[in-house]
Design a protein around this motif. Structure first.
Motif, PDB file in Angstrom:
ATOM      1  N   THR A 178       0.823  -1.209   0.000  1.00  0.00           N
ATOM      2  CA  THR A 178       0.000   0.000   0.000  1.00  0.00           C
ATOM      3  C   THR A 178       0.855   1.256   0.000  1.00  0.00           C
ATOM      4  O   THR A 178       0.558   2.228  -0.705  1.00  0.00           O
ATOM      5  CB  THR A 178      -0.936   0.003   1.228  1.00  0.00           C
ATOM      6  OG1 THR A 178      -1.763  -1.156   1.182  1.00  0.00           O
ATOM      7  CG2 THR A 178      -1.812   1.236   1.233  1.00  0.00           C
ATOM      8  N   ARG A 186       2.076   1.949  -3.456  1.00  0.00           N
ATOM      9  CA  ARG A 186       1.006   2.426  -4.327  1.00  0.00           C
ATOM     10  C   ARG A 186       0.681   3.879  -4.031  1.00  0.00           C
ATOM     11  O   ARG A 186       0.421   4.675  -4.940  1.00  0.00           O
ATOM     12  CB  ARG A 186      -0.246   1.563  -4.160  1.00  0.00           C
ATOM     13  CG  ARG A 186      -0.114   0.135  -4.665  1.00  0.00           C
ATOM     14  CD  ARG A 186      -1.470  -0.547  -4.737  1.00  0.00           C
ATOM     15  NE  ARG A 186      -2.298   0.082  -5.754  1.00  0.00           N
ATOM     16  CZ  ARG A 186      -2.372  -0.304  -7.009  1.00  0.00           C
ATOM     17  NH1 ARG A 186      -1.630  -1.322  -7.434  1.00  0.00           N
ATOM     18  NH2 ARG A 186      -3.152   0.312  -7.868  1.00  0.00           N
ATOM     19  N   ASN A 187       0.679   4.219  -2.728  1.00  0.00           N
ATOM     20  CA  ASN A 187       0.413   5.612  -2.368  1.00  0.00           C
ATOM     21  C   ASN A 187       1.463   6.540  -2.952  1.00  0.00           C
ATOM     22  O   ASN A 187       1.151   7.640  -3.433  1.00  0.00           O
ATOM     23  CB  ASN A 187       0.377   5.761  -0.844  1.00  0.00           C
ATOM     24  CG  ASN A 187      -0.827   5.078  -0.223  1.00  0.00           C
ATOM     25  OD1 ASN A 187      -1.813   4.805  -0.904  1.00  0.00           O
ATOM     26  ND2 ASN A 187      -0.755   4.781   1.057  1.00  0.00           N
ATOM     27  N   SER A 188       2.722   6.105  -2.911  1.00  0.00           N
ATOM     28  CA  SER A 188       3.808   6.926  -3.471  1.00  0.00           C
ATOM     29  C   SER A 188       3.668   7.052  -4.980  1.00  0.00           C
ATOM     30  O   SER A 188       3.854   8.142  -5.550  1.00  0.00           O
ATOM     31  CB  SER A 188       5.166   6.306  -3.121  1.00  0.00           C
ATOM     32  OG  SER A 188       5.357   6.261  -1.718  1.00  0.00           O
ATOM     33  N   SER A 201       0.979   6.901  -6.756  1.00  0.00           N
ATOM     34  CA  SER A 201      -0.178   7.723  -7.136  1.00  0.00           C
ATOM     35  C   SER A 201       0.121   9.212  -7.085  1.00  0.00           C
ATOM     36  O   SER A 201      -0.616  10.024  -7.668  1.00  0.00           O
ATOM     37  CB  SER A 201      -1.365   7.400  -6.234  1.00  0.00           C
ATOM     38  OG  SER A 201      -1.116   7.835  -4.910  1.00  0.00           O
ATOM     39  N   HIS A 255      -2.234   8.862 -10.651  1.00  0.00           N
ATOM     40  CA  HIS A 255      -3.279   9.047  -9.637  1.00  0.00           C
ATOM     41  C   HIS A 255      -4.617   8.519 -10.149  1.00  0.00           C
ATOM     42  O   HIS A 255      -5.354   7.829  -9.426  1.00  0.00           O
ATOM     43  CB  HIS A 255      -3.372  10.537  -9.287  1.00  0.00           C
ATOM     44  CG  HIS A 255      -4.229  10.829  -8.097  1.00  0.00           C
ATOM     45  ND1 HIS A 255      -5.585  11.072  -8.202  1.00  0.00           N
ATOM     46  CD2 HIS A 255      -3.930  10.886  -6.768  1.00  0.00           C
ATOM     47  CE1 HIS A 255      -6.083  11.289  -6.990  1.00  0.00           C
ATOM     48  NE2 HIS A 255      -5.105  11.187  -6.108  1.00  0.00           N
ATOM     49  N   ASP A 259      -4.540   4.625 -10.400  1.00  0.00           N
ATOM     50  CA  ASP A 259      -4.564   4.020  -9.061  1.00  0.00           C
ATOM     51  C   ASP A 259      -5.963   4.089  -8.465  1.00  0.00           C
ATOM     52  O   ASP A 259      -6.427   3.137  -7.824  1.00  0.00           O
ATOM     53  CB  ASP A 259      -3.568   4.729  -8.152  1.00  0.00           C
ATOM     54  CG  ASP A 259      -3.556   4.136  -6.749  1.00  0.00           C
ATOM     55  OD1 ASP A 259      -3.376   2.908  -6.625  1.00  0.00           O
ATOM     56  OD2 ASP A 259      -3.747   4.895  -5.776  1.00  0.00           O
ATOM     57  N   ARG A 278      -7.510   0.478  -7.484  1.00  0.00           N
ATOM     58  CA  ARG A 278      -7.495   0.101  -6.054  1.00  0.00           C
ATOM     59  C   ARG A 278      -8.772  -0.632  -5.677  1.00  0.00           C
ATOM     60  O   ARG A 278      -9.877  -0.102  -5.790  1.00  0.00           O
ATOM     61  CB  ARG A 278      -7.338   1.353  -5.198  1.00  0.00           C
ATOM     62  CG  ARG A 278      -7.006   1.095  -3.733  1.00  0.00           C
ATOM     63  CD  ARG A 278      -5.540   0.811  -3.544  1.00  0.00           C
ATOM     64  NE  ARG A 278      -4.679   1.949  -3.815  1.00  0.00           N
ATOM     65  CZ  ARG A 278      -4.106   2.701  -2.887  1.00  0.00           C
ATOM     66  NH1 ARG A 278      -4.321   2.448  -1.615  1.00  0.00           N
ATOM     67  NH2 ARG A 278      -3.315   3.692  -3.233  1.00  0.00           N
TER      68      ARG A 278
END
Length: 467
Positions: free
Chosen positions: A19, A22-24, A26, A33, A36, A40
């Protein structure tokens, strides 16, 4: 990056599992962004969700294709803000039309009204509740009535789930495949019979009784006598775990042990009433068994059991050896108490399994019959890869030194063994035969003595258990 084909970017991002990564990703650009957000499918939130309902609304609007949501408030305190409440589950049910898997842990503000919102999620197939004290059997019933495709249901420490009409309803649907009930005080072994026809569908059953509540309040003659003898069809059962349960001949959960022909994994922990004939019937029927774990019961002082001699002997293990020729993992464990029946598994019985079955993992805890002769026999165990010995006090340095001769062993764990010292590891030091060595709470072993005995070594010594 904006010129990168979206399909190619999709294939790249779908391979990112963590996670945080993935956050990075996005945040790299608008295209990342956007992809994702669409891709997600799972979300895990908890104490950081503040204000809870507003934050959840924002997340659900951003991730429109959520399939799995886990909400956990472990470690929550009032100063962290208000927990997600029933309104929050209403938001989840409206904004996540593809929702199929929901986990609620330590959600003390959720009530039956909140579960009624989830009942509108037609695609919901898995619900897991861990310590949701305000939810009752009525709430569970409303959900199973609305979610007719429920295949997974886990209830852990749901103390107020008392009525079991929902079990009967699930039995009629014949969809449930995975049922886990742990420490739900008002749900007893006898209630499970209400699943009726659904027994044919169940592949995984975990049932654990709160041992303190059982011994103090529930354990009486009626708890056994009220079970009616019934035939339980469970041919598709693959995994069975029973903890602190009553195994009464021909009744209740005892009916399962000789009828699971596709069983692959069995775990019996502190189950009162298990006899040789139960294990023999299990072995004869469940020839696909791959994993077995047995732990002896801790209390033989109950009046109910005085007229019923309980004793598991080598006959059980020999039946397993003769019939379960695919068994790869076996764990035998006894409690700290000193009961006569605990000497019933001899070295001969244990070796019968090891020498006949392709055992890859062997775990022995408090098994005093296993000694240096047993270690010598393991020199011919062609499949053994993992060995775990805890409180096996008859093993000495001489026996431990034989580990260097085990053909396939790569993982060794020792815990609370009094008879071994640094000398037992000398043949292993520098040989790098073992991939992993774990030594915990062995008073005569030093950290220096195990250095170089494996590619990866973990050492811990806390001797408080001795006093």
């Amino acid at each position: 990056m904006d010129k990168l084909p979206e399909q190619l970017l999709w294939e790249i991002l779908v391979r990112i599992n963590k996670t945080v990564d993935r956050n990075s990703a996005s945040l790299a650009c608008k295209l990342f962004h956007k992809v994702d957000n669409e891709q997600r499918q799972s979300l895990k939130v908890g104490c950081g969700l503040h204000p809870a309902n507003e934050a959840l609304t924002s997340l659900c609007n951003r991730f429109s294709n959520l399939v799995k949501v886990e909400i956990t408030y472990s470690g929550w305190m009032s100063k962290l803000g208000k927990q997600l409440d029933d309104e929050g589950l209403g938001i989840l049910s409206i904004l996540c039309p593809t929702l199929a898997d929901v986990t609620l842990s330590y959600c003390t503000f959720i009530t039956d009204a909140g579960l009624s919102h989830l009942a509108s999620c037609s695609k919901l197939s898995a619900l897991k509740l861990n310590f949701t004290p305000r939810i009752t059997g009525c709430g569970i019933l409303s959900l199973v009535v609305g979610c007719k495709n429920l295949t997974v249901l886990h209830l852990i420490r749901c103390l107020n789930v008392s009525s079991v009409e929902w079990l009967e309803y699930l039995g009629k649907l014949e969809k449930l495949e995975d049922l886990s009930i742990k420490n739900c005080r008002a749900i007893g072994e006898g209630d499970l019979i209400k699943l009726g026809p659904t027994w044919r569908k169940i592949k995984r059953l975990q049932f654990e009784v709160d041992v303190n509540y059982r011994y103090m309040k529930v354990y009486d003659q009626l708890a056994v006598d009220r079970w009616q003898k019934q035939l339980v069809p469970c041919e598709n059962m693959q995994e069975l775990s029973l903890v602190n349960c009553i195994i009464s001949p021909g009744r209740g959960l005892a009916c399962l042990l000789g009828k699971c022909k596709n069983l692959e994994k069995i775990h019996l922990d502190m189950c009162v009433g298990v006899r040789d004939c139960d294990i023999i019937r299990l072995a004869q029927k469940s020839r696909n068994l791959r994993s077995m774990s047995l732990q002896g019961p801790s209390d033989f002082s109950l009046p109910l059991l005085l007229s019923n001699p309980l004793r598991l002997t080598d006959e059980s293990l020999k039946a397993v050896a003769q019939n379960c020729l695919m068994l790869e993992s076996i764990r035998i464990s006894f409690t700290d108490g000193e009961f006569p029946s605990f000497s019933s598994f001899t070295l001969d019985g244990i070796l019968a399994v090891i020498q006949t079955c392709p055992i890859r993992k062997l775990s022995l805890d408090h098994v005093y019959s296993f000694n240096d002769a047993g270690m010598e026999a393991l020199c011919s165990a062609q499949y053994l890869e993992t060995l775990e010995l805890v409180r096996c006090q008859e093993i000495s340095d001489e026996g431990l030194q034989l580990v260097a001769q085990f053909p396939q062993l790569s993982v060794l764990r020792l815990g609370k063994c009094l008879g071994v010292t640094d000398d037992g590891f000398k043949p292993l030091v520098g040989s790098y035969k073992l991939e992993s060595l774990t030594v915990e709470d062995c008073p005569q072993i030093s950290e220096r003595g195990v250095q170089g005995a494996a590619r990866s070594v973990s050492f811990k010594r806390d001797l408080s258990w001795l006093y």
